[in-house]
Design a protein around this motif. Structure first.
Motif, PDB file in Angstrom:
ATOM      1  N   GLU A 165       0.905  -1.188   0.019  1.00  0.00           N
ATOM      2  CA  GLU A 165       0.077   0.038   0.069  1.00  0.00           C
ATOM      3  C   GLU A 165       1.018   1.281  -0.137  1.00  0.00           C
ATOM      4  O   GLU A 165       0.401   2.011  -0.628  1.00  0.00           O
ATOM      5  N   LYS A 166       2.024   1.229   0.782  1.00  0.00           N
ATOM      6  CA  LYS A 166       2.742   2.283   0.698  1.00  0.00           C
ATOM      7  C   LYS A 166       3.423   2.735  -0.579  1.00  0.00           C
ATOM      8  O   LYS A 166       3.523   3.773  -1.131  1.00  0.00           O
ATOM      9  N   LYS A 169       0.662   4.157  -2.795  1.00  0.00           N
ATOM     10  CA  LYS A 169       0.327   5.593  -2.550  1.00  0.00           C
ATOM     11  C   LYS A 169       1.367   6.450  -2.947  1.00  0.00           C
ATOM     12  O   LYS A 169       1.202   7.626  -3.725  1.00  0.00           O
ATOM     13  N   LYS A 172       1.422   6.669  -6.923  1.00  0.00           N
ATOM     14  CA  LYS A 172       0.354   7.301  -7.511  1.00  0.00           C
ATOM     15  C   LYS A 172       0.241   8.577  -7.528  1.00  0.00           C
ATOM     16  O   LYS A 172      -0.409   9.485  -8.148  1.00  0.00           O
ATOM     17  N   LYS A 173       0.922   9.040  -6.269  1.00  0.00           N
ATOM     18  CA  LYS A 173       1.123  10.479  -5.907  1.00  0.00           C
ATOM     19  C   LYS A 173       2.139  11.100  -7.142  1.00  0.00           C
ATOM     20  O   LYS A 173       1.992  12.293  -7.412  1.00  0.00           O
TER      21      LYS A 173
END
Length: 324
Positions: A165-166, A169, A172-173
């Motif tokens: 997940e990190k 994140k 995608k940022k």
């Protein structure tokens, strides 16, 4: 420990008011001269070549060159005012090639370009093919825009598979690259995840930080602690310069070369995608061309599968070059 090679030394030469830092290794100076162009830009690699490719010294004169702004050629004061451009790098390379030709009494030399060095090598081949006996690309740069899109998608897919997940994140940022560029110049951040997911190092080292530690001792054989401390600074400096912002598309820009072109690519390379290199070579008009895919490598088959790469170079690439 005394060197097992008859000629094994580093040298600083001065040409046109510039200092150039070279590393030589050879058993016989009459053998073909092979100049290695490192990647980055800014990531000098002489320690790794001397560590894992020295088998070539029996059959050729190996030459490593720390490009302007990299390795021993990095200078903090100069970095504050010097602007690194494509023209500057090509002028530097031409001076080195002419120097090597004269020093070793050669009409032509072999050029081996890795990653950014493969971009520089193709640029040089376009304008000075008369100086090149054979060109060998490793992790060949082809089409920056397509390459980065494939690379970013690979990271997203791997992060999803691993439920990271990190990573998702952060990636995608950053967002998908546009024309080969990441938002806010986050290339190195994307490459950190690419390495984590095995898209850069695949074979000998894997994707673990622990497994990269064997690289450290060989660096001390070539560089001082001070140079090593500047290693990261040099890489970031070069990437921030105009030379580091050059985005090529050889599929459109380079349709032919008047020299033999041989590409050695890693199957799991998502830093410079092997399928793009194969596509370019298939359409390239050249007097001789060959594509070799290393099945257990990422971006550095010359080190990840060093014995296989060295044997290929000696038994096939070098023999072909000698027959020219």
């Amino acid at each position: 420990m005394k060197s097992v090679y008859r000629y094994d030394f580093a040298q600083k030469i001065h040409i046109a008011n510039n200092n150039y830092y070279l590393r030589f290794r050879s058993q016989n100076l009459s053998n073909p001269v092979v100049l290695f162009l490192h990647g980055g830009c800014g990531a000098a690699d002489r320690p790794f070549i001397m560590e894992w490719n020295s088998a070539l010294a029996e059959y050729c004169t190996m030459v490593c060159w720390d490009q302007r702004g990299a390795g021993l050629a990095y200078n903090r004061k100069a970095a504050k005012k010097e602007i690194l451009t494509k023209e500057l790098y090509l002028n530097d390379l031409h001076r080195i090639v002419e120097y090597l030709k004269k020093r070793f009494s050669k009409e032509k030399i072999i050029i081996v370009g890795h990653s950014f060095g493969s971009q520089l090598g193709v640029w040089y081949a376009q304008i000075h093919s008369e100086n090149i006996l054979t060109y060998v690309g490793i992790g060949q740069v082809i089409d920056a825009a397509s390459n980065e899109t494939i690379s970013w998608n690979f990271c997203i897919e791997e992060a999803e598979k691993r439920n990271d997940e990190k990573a998702l994140k952060v990636l995608k940022k950053i967002g998908p690259p546009v024309n080969g560029f990441y938002k806010d110049d986050k290339l190195l951040l994307q490459r950190n995840y690419l390495n984590k997911f095995g898209g850069i190092l695949y074979g000998k080292y894997g994707n673990s930080v622990i497994n990269t530690l064997p690289k450290i001792p060989c660096m001390f054989k070539e560089y001082s602690l001070f140079t090593m401390l500047n290693y990261i600074n040099a890489n970031e400096y070069c990437l921030s310069q105009p030379i580091g912002q050059e985005k090529v598309d050889f599929l459109k820009e380079v349709k032919s070369l008047d020299i033999p072109v041989i590409l050695t690519m890693g199957k799991y390379d998502y830093n410079t995608v092997s399928s793009l290199a194969k596509k370019w070579l298939e359409q390239l008009d050249a007097p001789y061309k060959k594509f070799y895919l290393f099945e257990k490598s990422g971006h550095t088959p010359q080190w990840e599968e060093s014995e296989k790469w060295n044997a290929l170079f000696v038994n096939e690439i070098l023999q072909y070059a000698k027959a020219l």
